[in-house]
Design a protein around this motif. Sequence first.
Motif: not given
Length: 392
Positions: A10, A14, A213-214, A216-217, A220, A247, A251, A255, A293, A296
Amino acid sequence: MKSLLIAVKDAKIHLKDRKAILMMILMPILLTVILGSALKGVMGSVSMPETILGVYSSGTDAMSDIIIRTLDDDGLAITVELAESEKQLMDWMDEQEVHVGLLFPDGWGTGTEDRAVILPISGQETEAIVIQQLIETFAHMSQAITNSTSAILTEAAVLSSDDREAIQYDLAASIGKVVNEQRSYVSEPPEEESVSSMKYYAAAMAAMFLLFNAMAGGKSFHQERRSETLSRLMMTPTSVHSLLAGKFIGTLLFAWIQFLIFIGATHFLLKVDWGPSILQILFITFFYIFSVAGLAMVVAAFTSNEKMADIVGTIGVQVMALIGGSMLPLSLFPEAMRKIAMAMPNSWALTSFTSIMTGTAWSTLWLPAVVLLGIGVGSIFISSLRLKRRIA
């Protein structure tokens, strides 16, 4: 082991995404420069604006001379310019070479009924009022001393010449001692290092963009469902727990990469001082990234597709950034808004970052660390229950 492989995969995805690099790494640095420079005048160590006072006195007397010297003291942020004539003072004001004009009439300090005249230029009315109050306070004090001295000497007139001379001597000595004594009547507040606008927005942008990132996670997770990567993983001997952990760690890993690049860029390129203890910065960052995270996974659990995750994540980040102080300093918020801000994880991270920048004890960081840990653990628990049912 499988969780770690999923996490590394992952993170690589990114880092290969140019849009992600632009949004998550370059954009916060650019916004830090723009906001930190634009708001330099309203934050940090801003000195008091200097007032230029033009003065003309048509005569000479002790009181006006003393007042002029007092107003020209360095601590008042007032620069006194003495005009040779009233016309010269008016010319200075017309050309705005001085901010406030002050005219002393002849014999002003010797009991004349004529009053001094204060003439501010447009926009300097407040400075003129301050100067007026300083002059009137000084004049009242001088008048009180003069009247008291006169009354005492009048009463002493019936005494012998030796007694009068002794009283005059003691009175003059007492007044001189009070006037010349360098004494402070008000204790100064403890001096604290202020946070400049560049420092504040470096911390604010770090807190805000780590929140992305929340989003994006969550995206994903849905991307892998759409591409059926998730279903193929479930056909292997990979447990649901390993998948969710992977996962989550992915994240977390990206980050950390984002933050380390950002803190290095702001320190070496923008000369931002993150404080005396980098360990404190990394300590709070760990718990903050842990909470992000966890969020996310919440986005992934409570959205049905990439588009919804994008919308929910973007709106959520913007709301938390605004309320949590990443857009405007928390000091500008009313008290009620500051209490609401305590529910935002970025607010805890931001206040911790700025406290560390000015030097703070480790004991002050335990509360934000516990709060951020609680947000992360709570998010993981809630989202994992829902994600297990959706994956299975």
